[in-house]
Design a protein around this motif. Structure first.
Motif, short mmCIF file in Angstrom:
data_model
loop_
_atom_site.label_atom_id
_atom_site.label_comp_id
_atom_site.label_asym_id
_atom_site.label_seq_id
_atom_site.Cartn_x
_atom_site.Cartn_y
_atom_site.Cartn_z
N GLU A 27 0.85 -1.19 0.00
CA GLU A 27 0.00 0.00 0.00
C GLU A 27 0.88 1.24 0.00
O GLU A 27 1.97 1.26 0.61
N GLN A 55 -6.17 -0.39 -1.99
CA GLN A 55 -6.87 -0.41 -0.70
C GLN A 55 -6.96 -1.80 -0.10
O GLN A 55 -7.83 -2.09 0.70
N GLU A 93 -4.37 -4.44 1.81
CA GLU A 93 -3.04 -4.75 2.32
C GLU A 93 -2.62 -6.18 1.97
O GLU A 93 -1.43 -6.50 2.01
N TRP A 103 -0.35 -6.91 -3.41
CA TRP A 103 0.82 -6.06 -3.50
C TRP A 103 1.43 -6.10 -4.89
O TRP A 103 1.25 -7.02 -5.66
#
Length: 333
Positions: free
Chosen positions: A241, A280, A282, A285
């Motif tokens: 994030e 938004q 976590e 990635w």
């Protein structure tokens, strides 16, 4: 945000049709909201005056999509009755027929369609989406019959070509993305040689949020992070994030962010492309391809110019051994 221009009568009702498609429903941060997540503003001209209404008190309901509902919708369309909702797309119900001399199992190909679901002789066969990788739906022979057979498709996007056909084997590995999911177009790579970094430093190896505050605020539309090193053994860098902070230290809305350029994205071993750095979630990635050594560059288009005073950064926090950024340079231009 989209704008539509219509002439409406007094007492007209506004209906917004939203597809409640699947979403991420696991992980530490479930923030993938659907539907009306902000205000809906109506601008109108009434008796020559410009007026604005912030619409409230919505009545929300689901739209039934069973076979019987499809038949009623098609009959209303045939009879010229109003459906109450006008869509300026090819979305809607489609019906066709085919004749068989003998029956047997088959796989219905829908690769020219958009996104929706199919009924064959009243039986729900399944859902389709043109991007795949599955392009066919299994139709058991016991649901077919000699002579005339019916196919009804509800397509919420609209087909490129309203044709279906049967195949003897399934197609399960054919991707049809409208464009590539990588962001490595050489023409989009910025020349940063003449741009002064707003920050130079080193992130720690901890899998926690880390913040960088610039010496002085910088203004620009693009935020670029150049990773000069990795905390991972295989040179992989990751961003789970990323936020940008304005001059007052508040996080800038990321709803309209997009990836301008990324020199390396792991799309083969997993869906770890650049936009995962600000989606938004976590638990998802961006990471680079294993074995490709730094430096690595990720450039984010903020959609418009902003005054930026710093960033908040989170590396991959899963149990997988995905290294984070070590040495970095940050640019705003």
């Amino acid at each position: 945000m989209n704008y539509c221009l219509y002439t409406v009568e007094k007492g007209s009702q506004l209906a917004i049709v939203v597809e409640g498609m699947g979403r991420i429903n696991f992980g530490r941060a479930i923030k993938n909201f659907k539907g009306l997540t902000g205000s809906v503003t109506l601008h109108a001209t009434v008796d020559g005056d410009e007026v604005t209404w912030n619409l409230k008190d919505w009545t929300m309901r689901t739209l039934p999509d069973g076979y019987a509902d499809a038949i009623r919708a098609l009959e209303r369309k045939r009879d010229g009755a109003s459906m109450g909702v006008r869509l300026d797309t090819k979305a809607g119900y489609y019906r066709g027929y085919f004749d068989l001399r003998k029956t047997g199992d088959t796989f219905l190909n829908l690769e020219t369609w958009g996104k929706g679901q199919v009924y064959v002789n009243g039986h729900a066969i399944g859902r389709f989406w043109s991007i795949g990788p599955q392009q066919t739906l299994y139709v058991p022979g016991c649901w077919l019959k000699r002579g005339r057979n019916e196919v009804i498709a509800l397509d919420v996007i609209g087909p490129r070509s309203a044709k279906v056909w049967g195949e003897p084997i399934p197609q399960l590995d054919k991707l049809q993305q409208e464009k590539g999911n990588l962001h490595n177009n050489p023409g989009d790579r910025p020349d940063l040689n003449s741009v002064t970094p707003v920050a130079i430093g080193t992130f720690t190896a901890t899998r926690q949020w880390q913040s960088v505050t610039f010496t002085s605020p910088a203004r620009g539309r693009y935020l670029a992070i150049e990773s000069l090193g990795s905390h991972g053994a295989d040179s992989v860098v990751s961003v789970a994030e990323l936020y940008a902070r304005d001059a007052e230290g508040k996080r800038i809305d990321r709803a309209k962010w997009s990836v301008k350029y990324a020199d390396s994205e792991d799309a083969a071993a997993g869906n770890h492309t650049g936009e995962k750095a600000f989606d938004q979630q976590e638990s998802t990635w961006w990471n680079t391809v294993s074995g490709v050594r730094p430096p690595h560059l990720l450039v984010i288009d903020l959609e418009s110019e902003h005054t930026i005073n710093g960033i908040d950064y989170l590396p991959c926090i899963t149990q997988e051994n995905i290294g984070g950024i070590k040495d970095y340079k940050i640019y705003v231009y």
